[in-house]
Design a protein around this motif. Structure first.
Motif, PDB file in Angstrom:
ATOM      1  N   LEU A 151     -36.082 -21.939  21.822  1.00  0.00           N
ATOM      2  CA  LEU A 151     -35.266 -22.525  20.752  1.00  0.00           C
ATOM      3  C   LEU A 151     -36.196 -23.111  19.703  1.00  0.00           C
ATOM      4  O   LEU A 151     -36.917 -24.083  19.961  1.00  0.00           O
ATOM      5  N   GLN A 152     -36.187 -22.528  18.527  1.00  0.00           N
ATOM      6  CA  GLN A 152     -37.073 -23.016  17.468  1.00  0.00           C
ATOM      7  C   GLN A 152     -36.359 -24.059  16.613  1.00  0.00           C
ATOM      8  O   GLN A 152     -35.210 -23.845  16.202  1.00  0.00           O
ATOM      9  N   VAL A 153     -37.055 -25.144  16.352  1.00  0.00           N
ATOM     10  CA  VAL A 153     -36.484 -26.184  15.484  1.00  0.00           C
ATOM     11  C   VAL A 153     -36.492 -25.650  14.047  1.00  0.00           C
ATOM     12  O   VAL A 153     -37.550 -25.374  13.482  1.00  0.00           O
ATOM     13  N   LEU A 154     -35.291 -25.494  13.476  1.00  0.00           N
ATOM     14  CA  LEU A 154     -35.183 -24.980  12.097  1.00  0.00           C
ATOM     15  C   LEU A 154     -34.777 -26.083  11.119  1.00  0.00           C
ATOM     16  O   LEU A 154     -34.838 -25.904   9.914  1.00  0.00           O
ATOM     17  N   GLY A 155     -34.330 -27.222  11.639  1.00  0.00           N
ATOM     18  CA  GLY A 155     -33.904 -28.345  10.803  1.00  0.00           C
ATOM     19  C   GLY A 155     -33.530 -29.482  11.728  1.00  0.00           C
ATOM     20  O   GLY A 155     -33.569 -29.314  12.952  1.00  0.00           O
ATOM     21  N   PRO A 156     -33.148 -30.650  11.179  1.00  0.00           N
ATOM     22  CA  PRO A 156     -32.861 -31.816  12.025  1.00  0.00           C
ATOM     23  C   PRO A 156     -31.795 -31.531  13.088  1.00  0.00           C
ATOM     24  O   PRO A 156     -31.840 -32.101  14.176  1.00  0.00           O
ATOM     25  N   ASN A 157     -30.818 -30.670  12.751  1.00  0.00           N
ATOM     26  CA  ASN A 157     -29.776 -30.377  13.747  1.00  0.00           C
ATOM     27  C   ASN A 157     -29.531 -28.868  13.872  1.00  0.00           C
ATOM     28  O   ASN A 157     -28.427 -28.428  14.174  1.00  0.00           O
ATOM     29  N   ARG A 158     -30.595 -28.088  13.644  1.00  0.00           N
ATOM     30  CA  ARG A 158     -30.451 -26.624  13.707  1.00  0.00           C
ATOM     31  C   ARG A 158     -31.551 -26.008  14.564  1.00  0.00           C
ATOM     32  O   ARG A 158     -32.732 -26.354  14.426  1.00  0.00           O
TER      33      ARG A 158
END
Ligand code: FMN
Length: 446
Positions: A151-158
């Motif tokens: 799971l790659q962090v794409l934004g604060p809640n994405r």
């Protein structure tokens, strides 16, 4: 039985297999590098992570010995024990929120920046959650499924997610076709038995949480989520709740994967998070990709399935091993007590049918130690003639992450390294020195 990360860490500590790292480490590469150095030796707890107050653990089950100990069996019994657990699942129990430590903090504003999520490998697209068990339900049947995904962090809640074509991908496709999101929950900070259960090869409609109960010998406790209609392990350290968005794709990757190559960047599905719950002082868990911890989590459940499938074809199978050099996925070594000529080849056919990923299979006699690569190589060297004992099937379905495959199309090779039943007596007798096993060398040295 240790049925939470905390209990498991306490057990590792008692055995001297958990080391505390009190030197400050950077989440960018340094934590992963130190974790990799300790791989196969001991688990690490990083207590001082730069820009975070949350400790990080890694390598909580980095050897076959530790995995076997967690399962309460010897190394040779691991595959059989997993197969038994899968055949005798134990239903989960639901506990009230007040009884679940993962509800001590509940927050509907999710900021992934508050978690110590490492960047593991040089070319990784960013920070990745690697030890999250994702829970979802089949939108058509309501039956639960669990699996681990990068799971790659794409934004604060994405989060960007890789979903290979298995159960979760079927659920997501069904939800997307109906134009609806698919609810998910991701539990982080779990014990090795629950992580193993998540990796079982099961038919659709099988809730892998029930295998954890069978491995524990007592039901797994679940608790209801806050913003999605799902249940998660009550003893988890951290839970992220959210939804896979229909029709949305964003670039995810590259990511250093288990075969020790990068999985490429490409448009992937996206999870939007709706809540985070956690223990009061949570511990974050990461699996450094391609370490023994990662490989064994894949190997043991597959070995359980492999043993079952081969037993149907060759009942006198004595053991199976997916070897670390073969990424714990591509190379299988099988020991049989050969009764009829040809059984080794039948065992090879069965092995290919148990998992797409198996690529090269070696069958040996029961006197060969399948966990000792030198012994297996010796059997190939001295009991195999390639013209007679090796066969190749071209372009079957393999694994896309194998860079030598043609986008997943892969050749399969079987090697029969068993002694022919009609060999003349004595020709294949292993040499031995009487009394050697009982000798303690120290007794003979000054
Ligand atoms: N499977 C994926 O589809 N995508 C991933 O990114 C992924 N990453 C994994 C990372 C780790 C550390 C481990 C141990 C496994 C990973 N897997 C991944 C494998 C799946 O979790 C596994 O095959 C699971 O059994 C699939 O469940 P299912 O058959 O119920 O869909």
């Amino acid at each position: 039985v240790a049925n939470s990360l905390r209990q498991w860490l306490a057990e590792l500590d008692r055995k001297g297999l958990l080391k505390q790292v009190n030197k400050e480490v950077d989440l960018h590469y340094e934590l992963a590098a130190v974790g990799k150095k300790a791989d196969g030796r001991y688990a690490l707890q990083f207590n001082k992570v730069r820009n975070s107050s949350i400790p990080v653990v890694t390598g909580i089950a980095g050897t076959r010995e530790i995995m076997a100990a967690a399962m309460g069996v010897s190394i040779k019994e691991v595959a059989e024990r997993f197969a038994q657990a899968q055949a005798n699942p134990v239903e989960c129990v639901l506990v009230a929120s007040g009884k679940s430590p993962v509800k001590e903090n509940v927050n509907y504003e999710v900021d992934l920046g508050s978690l110590p999520i490492p960047v593991h490998h040089e070319k990784d697209g960013g920070p990745y959650i690697t030890a999250g068990v994702l829970v979802a339900k089949d939108p058509r049947t309501g039956i639960r499924n669990i699996s681990i995904h990068r799971l790659q962090v794409l934004g604060p809640n994405r989060l960007g997610i890789l979903i290979l074509p298995r159960h979760l991908s079927h659920f997501f496709r069904a939800a997307e076709e109906a134009g609806r999101p698919l609810e998910v929950a991701i539990a982080i900070g779990l014990d090795p038995l629950l992580l193993l259960a998540s990796q079982a090869l099961t038919p659709p409609g099988f809730d892998e949480f029930t295998i954890a109960g069978a491995l524990y010998g007592q039901p797994l406790e679940l608790v209801k989520c806050e913003t999605v209609d799902l249940e998660v392990p009550a003893q988890a350290e951290i839970v992220l709740e959210g939804r896979l968005l229909p029709g949305v794709r964003e670039i995810e990757g590259p990511f250093g994967e288990y075969p020790k190559y990068y999985g490429p960047a490409s448009p992937k599905p996206v999870i939007e998070l709706t809540a985070i719950t956690s223990r009061r002082n949570p511990i974050y868990q990461t699996i450094v990709p391609a370490t023994m911890e990662h490989l064994l989590l894949g190997a043991i459940p597959r070995e359980g399935g492999l043993l079952q499938v081969i037993k149907n074809a060759v009942p006198n199978v004595k053991g199976v091993h997916l070897t670390p050099g073969g990424t714990c996925r591509y190379h299988a070594v099988i020991a049989i007590d050969k009764q009829n000529e040809g059984e080794a080849k039948n065992a090879i056919f069965a092995a290919f049918s148990s998992s797409q990923e198996i690529k090269h299979v070696v069958v040996v006699d029961k006197d060969v130690d399948i966990f000792n690569p030198e012994d297996v190589e010796w059997a190939i060297a001295t009991r195999c003639q390639a013209g007679r004992d090796v066969f190749i099937v071209e372009r079957a379905l393999g694994n896309k992450l194998d860079p030598s495959s043609d986008n997943g199309l892969s050749d399969k090779m079987g090697i029969d390294a068993t002694v022919p039943l009609d060999a003349e007596p004595g020709r294949f007798e292993r040499i031995r020195i009487p009394g050697e096993e009982a000798i303690r060398l120290e007794d003979y040295l000054d």
